[in-house]
Design a protein around this motif. Structure first.
Motif, mmCIF file in Angstrom:
data_model
loop_
_atom_site.group_PDB
_atom_site.id
_atom_site.type_symbol
_atom_site.label_atom_id
_atom_site.label_comp_id
_atom_site.label_asym_id
_atom_site.label_seq_id
_atom_site.Cartn_x
_atom_site.Cartn_y
_atom_site.Cartn_z
ATOM 1 N N ASP A 1 5.572 -10.233 10.168
ATOM 2 C CA ASP A 1 4.324 -9.578 10.539
ATOM 3 C C ASP A 1 4.308 -8.151 9.994
ATOM 4 O O ASP A 1 5.350 -7.513 9.873
ATOM 5 C CB ASP A 1 4.180 -9.542 12.068
ATOM 6 N N VAL A 2 3.119 -7.686 9.638
ATOM 7 C CA VAL A 2 2.937 -6.308 9.166
ATOM 8 C C VAL A 2 1.726 -5.712 9.884
ATOM 9 O O VAL A 2 0.664 -6.336 9.945
ATOM 10 C CB VAL A 2 2.702 -6.255 7.630
ATOM 11 N N ARG A 3 1.895 -4.540 10.441
ATOM 12 C CA ARG A 3 0.769 -3.823 11.060
ATOM 13 C C ARG A 3 0.712 -2.450 10.408
ATOM 14 O O ARG A 3 1.744 -1.771 10.283
ATOM 15 C CB ARG A 3 0.986 -3.639 12.565
ATOM 16 N N VAL A 4 -0.472 -2.060 9.962
ATOM 17 C CA VAL A 4 -0.619 -0.771 9.280
ATOM 18 C C VAL A 4 -1.350 0.210 10.195
ATOM 19 O O VAL A 4 -2.437 -0.094 10.697
ATOM 20 C CB VAL A 4 -1.382 -0.930 7.948
ATOM 21 N N VAL B 1 -0.905 -6.989 3.174
ATOM 22 C CA VAL B 1 0.432 -6.536 2.777
ATOM 23 C C VAL B 1 1.444 -7.660 3.002
ATOM 24 O O VAL B 1 2.306 -7.924 2.159
ATOM 25 C CB VAL B 1 0.836 -5.267 3.573
#
Lengths: 93, 93
Positions: free
Chosen positions: A47-50, A33
């Motif tokens: 930063d992206v955390r799902v 993402v």
């Protein structure tokens, strides 16, 4: 025969459960993402955390301690404690 | 040469984005979780809906309106507006 009505003793509650990967666990989906966002020009996304967001609707009868039940469900069913953390909040209707 | 430091003008912010299926959309994953919970004895769980929880870390520079950026990202990339709703909150570090 006696009917005994306790107001508010049996109604509904919602539990919002948030399940996230632990900090040190790689998140390929989040990475994908992030790369997509950079390609689209959103360069300030660092930063992206799902994770997962689960809404439980529970019958809130007085015998059950909703808090304890939701914690147990989160730990045993909704998350994998080896790689995931969870938190939750409860909204009584 | 002049250096211009504006305290707090460029720091980090976190956006928590919650993506859920619209109310009328069937949620087979949530249904499966509900059935599993019933099998395990959690009979007071009436409904389960499974959504996504995305944490974005953004560089919060003054040129960008973080709110507008996160809304755009949520609408365009993180959710499918045909079947999903989203909401978000922003925590500035």
């Amino acid at each position: 025969m006696k009917s005994h009505v306790v107001w508010g003793a049996s109604n509904m509650a919602h539990a919002n459960v948030y399940v996230t990967l632990k900090k040190d666990i790689l998140d390929p989906q989040g990475e994908a993402v992030k790369n997509a966002l950079h390609t689209l020009g959103y360069k300030n996304v660092m930063d992206v955390r799902v994770g997962k967001y689960i809404v439980l609707t529970l019958e809130n009868n007085s015998e059950n301690d909703i808090n304890a039940v939701v914690e147990e469900i989160s730990k045993k069913v909704l998350s994998n404690p080896v790689i995931e953390d969870f938190s939750f909040d409860i909204v009584e209707d």
